[in-house]
Design an enzyme around this catalytic site. Structure first.
Site, PDB file in Angstrom:
ATOM      1  N   ASP A  34       0.832  -1.213   0.000  1.00 23.52           N
ATOM      2  CA  ASP A  34       0.000   0.000   0.000  1.00 23.52           C
ATOM      3  C   ASP A  34       0.865   1.261   0.000  1.00 23.52           C
ATOM      4  O   ASP A  34       1.981   1.260   0.503  1.00 23.52           O
ATOM      5  CB  ASP A  34      -0.925  -0.021   1.229  1.00 23.52           C
ATOM      6  CG  ASP A  34      -2.074   0.969   1.101  1.00 23.52           C
ATOM      7  OD1 ASP A  34      -2.413   1.341  -0.040  1.00 23.52           O
ATOM      8  OD2 ASP A  34      -2.612   1.373   2.143  1.00 23.52           O
ATOM      9  N   HIS A  51       2.348   3.432  -9.020  1.00 24.51           N
ATOM     10  CA  HIS A  51       2.112   2.010  -9.303  1.00 24.51           C
ATOM     11  C   HIS A  51       3.272   1.413 -10.100  1.00 24.51           C
ATOM     12  O   HIS A  51       3.695   0.292  -9.851  1.00 24.51           O
ATOM     13  CB  HIS A  51       0.792   1.817 -10.045  1.00 24.51           C
ATOM     14  CG  HIS A  51      -0.410   2.221  -9.240  1.00 24.51           C
ATOM     15  ND1 HIS A  51      -0.580   1.840  -7.926  1.00 24.51           N
ATOM     16  CD2 HIS A  51      -1.493   2.985  -9.558  1.00 24.51           C
ATOM     17  CE1 HIS A  51      -1.721   2.353  -7.474  1.00 24.51           C
ATOM     18  NE2 HIS A  51      -2.288   3.051  -8.439  1.00 24.51           N
ATOM     19  N   SER A  79      -7.511  -5.481  -4.960  1.00 22.96           N
ATOM     20  CA  SER A  79      -8.585  -6.053  -4.152  1.00 22.96           C
ATOM     21  C   SER A  79      -9.916  -6.000  -4.897  1.00 22.96           C
ATOM     22  O   SER A  79     -10.065  -5.252  -5.870  1.00 22.96           O
ATOM     23  CB  SER A  79      -8.713  -5.281  -2.826  1.00 22.96           C
ATOM     24  OG  SER A  79      -9.380  -4.048  -3.037  1.00 22.96           O
ATOM     25  N   LEU A 145      10.907 -20.449  -4.852  1.00 19.47           N
ATOM     26  CA  LEU A 145       9.927 -19.540  -4.246  1.00 19.47           C
ATOM     27  C   LEU A 145       8.594 -19.563  -4.999  1.00 19.47           C
ATOM     28  O   LEU A 145       8.576 -19.477  -6.227  1.00 19.47           O
ATOM     29  CB  LEU A 145      10.487 -18.114  -4.276  1.00 19.47           C
ATOM     30  CG  LEU A 145       9.542 -16.988  -3.853  1.00 19.47           C
ATOM     31  CD1 LEU A 145       9.301 -17.013  -2.346  1.00 19.47           C
ATOM     32  CD2 LEU A 145      10.099 -15.622  -4.267  1.00 19.47           C
TER      33      LEU A 145
END
Ligand code: IPE
Ligand code: IPE
Ligand code: MG
Length: 255
Positions: A34, A51, A79, A145
């Site tokens: 965020d 961004h 989201s 990963l």
């Protein structure tokens, strides 16, 4: 700020050059990335510049997580509530996975990273799904990963969908209501198959979960920083993991 909880937050620009202990590395680190917009505003730039800069932080943190031997890195990229933003910003955010993977997929493959996606695909634009699917397909046999992008992800929605699926199975007579277990609900979530996050990091100064992994973070250790996501990197990840290693996880029991 609440004095008791003050130590949860890292002060901006505090010196944090720690190296975590090679033992007790969290298996799953999840990050609420965020503060991109505020970072850009601070520099007098449009939000999308934030961004794009956040994408560079994704790369730094992926490399650092791999270096630490973290098994799963989940990144909250969009989201189910972020559709409320202006269309121009949403379109830009939806183009970022495509851009990121076009630039980084070869290196991710080289680093043995396995790309995954956790989210509701229905609303995603075709080009975003295509880029994600290509990355998932080309890295599915990698054993390093797991880089898990939470894209159009909403935890209340995933829990609702899990419960609906179980309700259907009850209707079909496959299970009885009294046979429903926590494990059955958890395994039907979008994170099904992944361990729950050991460590949850949120950048950008807000102290909330914003509908992120509500079920899975029941016993996650939380770490907040005022730093904006584009300011986050290896040093801060290391600091968060080092602090995690000093926590005592009791799961309701006694240490
Ligand atoms: C995080 O940064 C990225 C997304 C939520 C997609 P924000 O865009 O929320 O940036 P702030 O919080 O407005 O600064
Ligand atoms: C959370 O950030 C979502 C992502 C980081 C993708 P938001 O910026 O959307 O959260 P709120 O609106 O401040 O709670
Ligand atoms: Mg935000």
């Amino acid at each position: 700020m609440n004095r008791v909880f003050g130590s949860w937050r890292k002060k901006r620009n505090s010196p944090e050059s720690v190296h975590p202990d090679g033992e007790n590395i969290p298996k799953h680190v999840a990050i609420i990335m965020d503060g991109n917009g505020r970072w850009a505003r601070k520099l007098g730039m449009p939000r999308i510049v934030g961004h794009r800069s956040g994408m560079k932080a994704v790369k730094r943190v992926t490399i650092a997580a791999d270096e630490l031997g973290i098994s799963v890195l989940t990144l909250y990229a969009f989201s189910t509530e972020n559709w409320k933003r202006p269309k121009e910003e949403v379109d830009f955010l939806m183009s970022l996975p495509t851009e990121f993977l076009a630039m980084e997929l070869e290196e991710l493959i080289e680093k043995n990273v396995q790309v995954r996606m956790m989210g509701h695909t229905e609303e995603l634009p075709e080009h975003t799904i295509a880029a994600m699917e290509e990355a998932i397909e080309r890295t599915k046999h990698n054993t390093g990963l797991i880089l898990n992008f939470a894209l159009n992800y909403g935890s209340q929605r995933e829990i609702t969908e899990s419960v609906k699926e179980i309700a259907r199975e009850v209707m079909e007579g496959k299970i009885k209501p009294e046979e429903i277990t926590q494990q059955m609900i958890g395994s039907r979530l979008l994170s099904g198959g992944l361990p729950d996050p050991d460590l949850l990091i949120r950048t950008g100064g807000e102290l909330r979960l914003s509908n992120f992994m509500l079920w899975q973070t029941a016993y996650s250790e939380l770490w907040f920083t005022d730093l904006y996501w584009p300011e986050f990197g290896r040093e801060q990840l290391f600091a968060a993991v080092a602090e995690y290693q000093n926590r005592t996880r009791r799961y309701g029991g006694l240490s």
